[in-house]
Scaffold this active site. Structure first.
Site, PDB file in Angstrom:
ATOM      1  N   THR A   1     -12.209  43.483 -25.496  1.00  0.00           N
ATOM      2  CA  THR A   1     -11.945  44.889 -25.180  1.00  0.00           C
ATOM      3  C   THR A   1     -10.889  45.044 -24.084  1.00  0.00           C
ATOM      4  O   THR A   1     -10.813  46.081 -23.429  1.00  0.00           O
ATOM      5  CB  THR A   1     -13.235  45.585 -24.693  1.00  0.00           C
ATOM      6  OG1 THR A   1     -13.748  44.820 -23.589  1.00  0.00           O
ATOM      7  CG2 THR A   1     -14.284  45.680 -25.786  1.00  0.00           C
TER       8      THR A   1
ATOM      9  N   GLY B   1      -7.872  46.169 -22.308  1.00  0.00           N
ATOM     10  CA  GLY B   1      -6.868  47.211 -22.539  1.00  0.00           C
ATOM     11  C   GLY B   1      -7.384  48.517 -23.107  1.00  0.00           C
ATOM     12  O   GLY B   1      -6.595  49.397 -23.448  1.00  0.00           O
ATOM     13  N   THR B   2      -8.697  48.697 -23.185  1.00  0.00           N
ATOM     14  CA  THR B   2      -9.223  49.942 -23.780  1.00  0.00           C
ATOM     15  C   THR B   2      -8.738  51.184 -23.034  1.00  0.00           C
ATOM     16  O   THR B   2      -8.319  52.166 -23.645  1.00  0.00           O
ATOM     17  CB  THR B   2     -10.769  49.978 -23.785  1.00  0.00           C
ATOM     18  OG1 THR B   2     -11.235  49.586 -22.491  1.00  0.00           O
ATOM     19  CG2 THR B   2     -11.369  49.090 -24.830  1.00  0.00           C
ATOM     20  N   GLY B   3      -8.810  51.138 -21.698  1.00  0.00           N
ATOM     21  CA  GLY B   3      -8.468  52.320 -20.897  1.00  0.00           C
ATOM     22  C   GLY B   3      -6.994  52.684 -21.018  1.00  0.00           C
ATOM     23  O   GLY B   3      -6.648  53.867 -21.177  1.00  0.00           O
ATOM     24  N   CYS B   4      -6.119  51.675 -20.972  1.00  0.00           N
ATOM     25  CA  CYS B   4      -4.665  51.917 -21.089  1.00  0.00           C
ATOM     26  C   CYS B   4      -4.354  52.514 -22.453  1.00  0.00           C
ATOM     27  O   CYS B   4      -3.560  53.455 -22.588  1.00  0.00           O
ATOM     28  CB  CYS B   4      -3.888  50.608 -20.945  1.00  0.00           C
ATOM     29  SG  CYS B   4      -4.277  49.696 -19.447  1.00  0.00           S
TER      30      CYS B   4
ATOM     31  N   LYS C   1     -14.949  58.280 -18.678  1.00  0.00           N
ATOM     32  CA  LYS C   1     -15.136  57.282 -19.737  1.00  0.00           C
ATOM     33  C   LYS C   1     -16.439  56.521 -19.509  1.00  0.00           C
ATOM     34  O   LYS C   1     -16.619  55.889 -18.474  1.00  0.00           O
ATOM     35  CB  LYS C   1     -13.970  56.289 -19.734  1.00  0.00           C
ATOM     36  CG  LYS C   1     -12.631  56.956 -20.040  1.00  0.00           C
ATOM     37  CD  LYS C   1     -11.494  55.973 -19.996  1.00  0.00           C
ATOM     38  CE  LYS C   1     -11.234  55.430 -18.618  1.00  0.00           C
ATOM     39  NZ  LYS C   1      -9.993  54.635 -18.526  1.00  0.00           N
TER      40      LYS C   1
HETATM   41  N1  LIG Z   1     -17.627  48.328 -26.964  1.00  0.00           N
HETATM   42  C1  LIG Z   1     -17.048  49.511 -27.187  1.00  0.00           C
HETATM   43  N2  LIG Z   1     -17.156  50.103 -28.410  1.00  0.00           N
HETATM   44  C2  LIG Z   1     -16.579  51.303 -28.642  1.00  0.00           C
HETATM   45  N3  LIG Z   1     -15.874  51.984 -27.724  1.00  0.00           N
HETATM   46  C3  LIG Z   1     -15.741  51.457 -26.501  1.00  0.00           C
HETATM   47  C4  LIG Z   1     -16.303  50.190 -26.147  1.00  0.00           C
HETATM   48  N4  LIG Z   1     -15.995  49.900 -24.849  1.00  0.00           N
HETATM   49  C5  LIG Z   1     -15.258  50.944 -24.410  1.00  0.00           C
HETATM   50  N5  LIG Z   1     -15.118  51.900 -25.371  1.00  0.00           N
HETATM   51  C6  LIG Z   1     -14.367  53.147 -25.268  1.00  0.00           C
HETATM   52  O1  LIG Z   1     -13.048  52.797 -24.838  1.00  0.00           O
HETATM   53  C7  LIG Z   1     -12.523  53.810 -23.988  1.00  0.00           C
HETATM   54  C8  LIG Z   1     -12.177  53.189 -22.625  1.00  0.00           C
HETATM   55  O2  LIG Z   1     -13.367  53.146 -21.862  1.00  0.00           O
HETATM   56  P1  LIG Z   1     -13.707  52.135 -20.705  1.00  0.00           P
HETATM   57  O3  LIG Z   1     -14.881  52.729 -19.998  1.00  0.00           O
HETATM   58  O4  LIG Z   1     -13.823  50.769 -21.297  1.00  0.00           O
HETATM   59  O5  LIG Z   1     -12.394  52.268 -19.857  1.00  0.00           O
HETATM   60  P2  LIG Z   1     -11.741  51.285 -18.854  1.00  0.00           P
HETATM   61  O6  LIG Z   1     -12.792  50.514 -18.149  1.00  0.00           O
HETATM   62  O7  LIG Z   1     -10.775  52.064 -18.054  1.00  0.00           O
HETATM   63  O8  LIG Z   1     -10.918  50.339 -19.768  1.00  0.00           O
HETATM   64  P3  LIG Z   1     -10.197  49.010 -19.292  1.00  0.00           P
HETATM   65  O9  LIG Z   1     -11.126  47.954 -19.770  1.00  0.00           O
HETATM   66  O10 LIG Z   1      -8.910  48.998 -20.015  1.00  0.00           O
HETATM   67  O11 LIG Z   1     -10.059  49.078 -17.800  1.00  0.00           O
HETATM   68  C9  LIG Z   1     -13.588  54.886 -23.925  1.00  0.00           C
HETATM   69  O12 LIG Z   1     -13.345  55.860 -24.924  1.00  0.00           O
HETATM   70  C10 LIG Z   1     -14.869  54.116 -24.197  1.00  0.00           C
HETATM   71  O13 LIG Z   1     -15.908  54.938 -24.641  1.00  0.00           O
HETATM   72  C1  LIG Z   2      -1.111  45.741 -15.632  1.00  0.00           C
HETATM   73  C2  LIG Z   2      -2.510  46.143 -15.943  1.00  0.00           C
HETATM   74  N1  LIG Z   2      -2.823  47.455 -16.028  1.00  0.00           N
HETATM   75  C3  LIG Z   2      -4.101  47.825 -16.316  1.00  0.00           C
HETATM   76  C4  LIG Z   2      -5.087  46.898 -16.528  1.00  0.00           C
HETATM   77  C5  LIG Z   2      -6.524  47.335 -16.813  1.00  0.00           C
HETATM   78  O1  LIG Z   2      -6.993  46.851 -18.043  1.00  0.00           O
HETATM   79  P1  LIG Z   2      -8.352  45.981 -18.182  1.00  0.00           P
HETATM   80  O2  LIG Z   2      -9.414  46.668 -17.368  1.00  0.00           O
HETATM   81  O3  LIG Z   2      -8.638  46.005 -19.650  1.00  0.00           O
HETATM   82  O4  LIG Z   2      -8.070  44.593 -17.639  1.00  0.00           O
HETATM   83  C6  LIG Z   2      -4.725  45.536 -16.427  1.00  0.00           C
HETATM   84  N2  LIG Z   2      -5.624  44.562 -16.589  1.00  0.00           N
HETATM   85  N3  LIG Z   2      -3.436  45.190 -16.122  1.00  0.00           N
END
Ligand SMILES: Nc1ncnc2c1ncn2[C@@H]1O[C@H](COP(=O)(O)OP(=O)(O)OP(=O)(O)O)[C@@H](O)[C@H]1O
Ligand SMILES: Cc1ncc(COP(=O)(O)O)c(N)n1
Length: 263
Positions: free
Chosen positions: A204, A206-209, A173
């Site tokens: 943003t 929760g994007t990864g979950c 990602k």
């Molecule tokens: N500002 C943005 N606009 C559009 N897509 C985005 C943006 N930020 C993240 N994404 C997309 O969201 C998805 C999750 O990517 P990201 O790299 O943010 O994961 P992550 O860091 O695991 O997420 P989390 O913030 O939940 O830990 C990917 O498909 C990424 O390309």
């Molecule tokens: C319980 C739990 N699981 C996963 C994430 C990652 O999400 P983020 O990177 O958006 O904080 C989080 N913050 N909390």
């Protein structure tokens, strides 16, 4: 029949990430969501104020209750907190006849650790080999493989390094790179680049979950990995575009954006 999807993850009291994000995503995508809680976090838009792991027996018991009676068509894993939980969950998913999407959650958006450093070896040796698709972000790629990605070009090498630990597919990602939001999906032979416009939205959380749960939902419906990932990318892109302010910090993506007619 409505497919059943199981998330094995931590609870986010603020409702934007973790189990709460996973279940909302599953509802939005038309599957039946079920949960195994691995840890409880006290969390909001400002960060993680506390985290408590569940005993490994409690995690195993929840998993067996769901899988043995109800059955699952796909499993998604998120925050697993400790080496003991990583190993237990890896064994459970390896013994389940359903695809597993492994999001190797390391730290929260605010930099709070959600996985003990001592658990990384278990992630490499037990969890990744059990994954149908692993979905590390760039920080997690660096933690797991030592490969630091600073440009799209370097994502291919990172993908190869993660595949070396045995997941069938990896989705690198690129959400943390500047420019378009570009992810790379590969199984070592096929390569799919997923590109979406970056939405200039700070909300943003929760994007990864959300992305990993959307992939699991697609797999449960019988889609191939590339089809499930493409549909999940479209869903998360819309959810980021519609992310909204909540509390005083980083708000969540909007899991219900399709119901509200955004984008
Ligand atoms: N500002 C943005 N606009 C559009 N897509 C985005 C943006 N930020 C993240 N994404 C997309 O969201 C998805 C999750 O990517 P990201 O790299 O943010 O994961 P992550 O860091 O695991 O997420 P989390 O913030 O939940 O830990 C990917 O498909 C990424 O390309
Ligand atoms: C319980 C739990 N699981 C996963 C994430 C990652 O999400 P983020 O990177 O958006 O904080 C989080 N913050 N909390």
């Amino acid at each position: 029949m409505i497919p059943n999807v199981l998330t094995v993850a931590g609870s986010d009291s603020g409702g934007g990430a973790g189990i709460q994000a996973d279940l909302k995503t599953m509802l939005a995508l038309g599957v039946h969501g079920m949960s195994v809680v691995t840890a409880v976090t006290a969390q909001n838009s400002l960060g993680v104020q506390g985290a408590w792991e569940l005993p490994v027996e409690a995690v195993r018991a929840q998993y067996r209750s769901v899988v043995d009676d109800i059955g699952v068509q796909a499993v998604k894993t998120g925050m697993l907190a400790s080496a003991e939980l990583v190993e237990a969950v890896a064994e459970l998913i390896a013994g389940t006849d359903a695809p597993a999407v492994v999001d190797p959650v390391g730290v929260s958006k605010h930099g709070d650790a959600l996985l003990a450093a001592s658990a990384l070896d278990s992630v490499r040796s037990t969890l990744l080999p059990a994954a149908t698709v692993a979905t590390p972000n760039l920080d997690e790629v660096a933690q797991i493989t030592g490969v630091r990605v600073e440009s799209e070009r370097e994502m291919r090498r990172a993908a190869g390094a993660v595949l070396g630990y045995g997941p069938r597919w990896v989705l690198i990602k690129g959400g943390h790179l500047p420019g378009d939001a570009v992810d790379l999906l590969t199984d070592g032979s096929e390569e799919h680049w997923l590109r979406a416009p970056r939405h200039d939205n700070r909300h943003t959380h929760g994007t990864g979950c959300t992305l990993a749960s959307a992939i699991a939902s697609g797999l449960a419906k019988g889609r191939s990995v590339p089809e499930a990932v493409a549909a999940a990318k479209e869903y998360v892109t819309g959810a980021v575009a519609a992310g909204f302010a909540l509390g005083g910090g980083i708000g969540p993506v909007d899991h219900g954006w399709r119901f509200r007619g955004h984008v």
